[in-house]
Scaffold this motif. Structure first.
Motif, short mmCIF file in Angstrom:
data_model
loop_
_atom_site.label_atom_id
_atom_site.label_comp_id
_atom_site.label_asym_id
_atom_site.label_seq_id
_atom_site.Cartn_x
_atom_site.Cartn_y
_atom_site.Cartn_z
N MET A 80 0.84 -1.18 0.00
CA MET A 80 0.00 0.00 0.00
C MET A 80 0.89 1.24 0.00
N LEU A 81 0.66 2.12 -0.96
CA LEU A 81 1.41 3.36 -1.06
C LEU A 81 0.39 4.49 -1.08
N THR A 82 0.23 5.16 0.06
CA THR A 82 -0.91 6.05 0.24
C THR A 82 -0.55 7.27 1.07
N SER A 83 -1.52 8.16 1.22
CA SER A 83 -1.34 9.35 2.04
C SER A 83 -1.98 9.20 3.42
N PHE A 84 -2.68 8.08 3.64
CA PHE A 84 -3.44 7.88 4.87
C PHE A 84 -2.68 6.95 5.83
N SER A 85 -2.59 7.38 7.09
CA SER A 85 -1.88 6.57 8.08
C SER A 85 -2.73 6.26 9.31
N ASP A 86 -4.04 6.57 9.25
CA ASP A 86 -4.90 6.31 10.41
C ASP A 86 -5.33 4.85 10.45
N ALA A 99 1.03 -6.72 2.21
CA ALA A 99 2.24 -7.17 2.91
C ALA A 99 3.01 -6.00 3.51
N GLY A 100 2.75 -4.80 2.99
CA GLY A 100 3.44 -3.62 3.50
C GLY A 100 2.56 -2.40 3.38
N TYR A 101 2.94 -1.36 4.10
CA TYR A 101 2.13 -0.13 4.11
C TYR A 101 3.07 1.04 4.27
N GLN A 102 3.16 1.87 3.23
CA GLN A 102 4.06 3.02 3.25
C GLN A 102 3.32 4.27 2.80
N LEU A 103 3.82 5.42 3.26
CA LEU A 103 3.22 6.69 2.88
C LEU A 103 3.93 7.25 1.63
N LYS A 104 3.21 8.08 0.89
CA LYS A 104 3.74 8.57 -0.38
C LYS A 104 4.89 9.57 -0.22
N ASP A 105 5.15 10.00 1.02
CA ASP A 105 6.28 10.89 1.21
C ASP A 105 7.58 10.11 1.44
N ILE A 106 7.55 8.80 1.24
CA ILE A 106 8.73 7.96 1.40
C ILE A 106 9.81 8.37 0.40
N LYS A 123 7.59 -7.65 6.06
CA LYS A 123 6.37 -6.84 6.00
C LYS A 123 6.69 -5.42 6.44
N PRO A 124 7.26 -4.63 5.54
CA PRO A 124 7.68 -3.27 5.91
C PRO A 124 6.51 -2.31 6.09
N LEU A 125 6.44 -1.71 7.26
CA LEU A 125 5.39 -0.74 7.58
C LEU A 125 6.02 0.60 7.89
N SER A 126 5.37 1.67 7.46
CA SER A 126 5.85 3.00 7.82
C SER A 126 5.74 3.15 9.34
N PRO A 127 6.56 4.00 9.94
CA PRO A 127 6.47 4.20 11.40
C PRO A 127 5.06 4.56 11.88
#
Length: 214
Positions: A80-86, A99-106, A123-127
Motif C-alpha cells: 500500500m502506497l498512500t497518504s493515509f496513516s490512520d 504485505a506492506g504499508y508506506q506513505l507517499k512521502d517515502i 512486512k515493511p510498515l511506515s512508522p
C-alpha cells in the motif's frame, strides 16, 4: 528481475513512480492501473511479483483490489502506497492481505529498499502505520501478522481433519519430527495452545485448505 505493477488513479504519481523504478536495474514495471478494477485485471494477466497499490481509487479501492488479488494470486506482494496513516485505513489494508504499508512521502531509495524487503518475505510498515497497529494489535488476526509458510498451511489443513502426526507425515511425505516442528511453529504463530484450538482457529478464519504447493 522484480516485476512490478503500479496502481494509482493519479497519472502524475504513476509517471513519477515509473520514472524512478526504471532507474533500478533489478526492477521491471510490467503494468499500470488507474483504478482497482484495472489493477485486478492487469495483475491476473501479468502475475507480477509486487503491486504498488494506492488506497483511494475509483471503481474499486485499494483494499477491495488487494483482497481480490490475494485470492487469485496469493504469491503476489502488495504494498500500500498512500497518504493515509490512520487505523481506519491501515488495519483494513493489512487484513485484506497487504504485505506492506508506506506513505507517499517515502524517499525513493527507501521505497526501493522496501520493495526488496517484500521479496524476502518481510512486512515493511511506515512508522506511523506501525504505531496504529501497535495501538490496536488485538484487532489484527495472528495469521495476518505471522504468515504461515506453505508447508505449515498444509500441515494445519491436515490437522483440522483430525489426523495424527504419523498420518500427516504420511500424507505430506515428510517425517513425524518435521510435522512436530511445523505444528509447534503453527501454535506459536496463531497464538494457540493445542491442536483443538489450532483446528478451531483454522475453521474460523478459513485456513482449512492446503496451500496448493508441492
Amino acid at each position: 528481475m522484480i516485476r512490478i505493477v503500479i496502481a494509482d488513479d493519479h497519472h502524475v504519481v504513476r509517471r513519477g513512480l515509473l520514472f524512478f523504478l526504471k532507474t533500478q536495474k533489478d526492477f521491471e514495471v510490467v503494468g499500470e492501473a488507474k483504478d482497482g478494477a484495472e489493477a485486478i485485471n492487469i495483475a491476473t494477466e501479468v502475475k507480477p511479483d509486487v503491486i504498488l497499490m494506492d488506497l483511494v481509487m475509483p471503481t474499486k479501492d485499494g483494499i477491495q483490489a488487494t483482497r481480490e488479488i490475494k485470492k487469485l494470486l496469493p504469491e503476489t506482494h502488495i504494498l500500500m502506497l498512500t497518504s493515509f496513516s490512520d487505523r481506519d485505513h491501515v488495519i483494513p489494508a493489512i487484513e485484506a492481505g497487504a504485505a506492506g504499508y508506506q506513505l507517499k512521502d517515502i524517499e525513493p531509495d527507501e521505497l526501493a529498499s522496501v520493495i526488496r524487503q517484500l521479496m524476502k518475505g518481510e512486512k515493511p510498515l511506515s512508522p506511523l502505520a506501525q504505531t496504529e497497529l501497535e495501538k490496536d494489535s488485538h484487532e489484527i488476526k495472528p495469521h495476518l501478522t505471522n504468515t504461515l509458510t506453505a508447508r505449515e498451511q498444509d500441515v494445519l489443513a491436515e490437522l483440522t481433519k483430525g489426523k495424527s502426526n504419523k498420518d500427516i507425515a504420511s500424507t505430506l511425505f515428510v517425517t513425524e519430527k518435521t510435522v512436530k516442528t511445523h505444528i509447534s511453529n503453527i501454535f506459536s504463530k496463531l497464538d494457540v495452545q493445542d491442536r483443538t484450538q489450532a483446528a478451531l482457529y483454522a475453521v474460523k478464519h478459513g485456513l482449512t485448505e492446503p496451500s496448493g504447493k508441492n
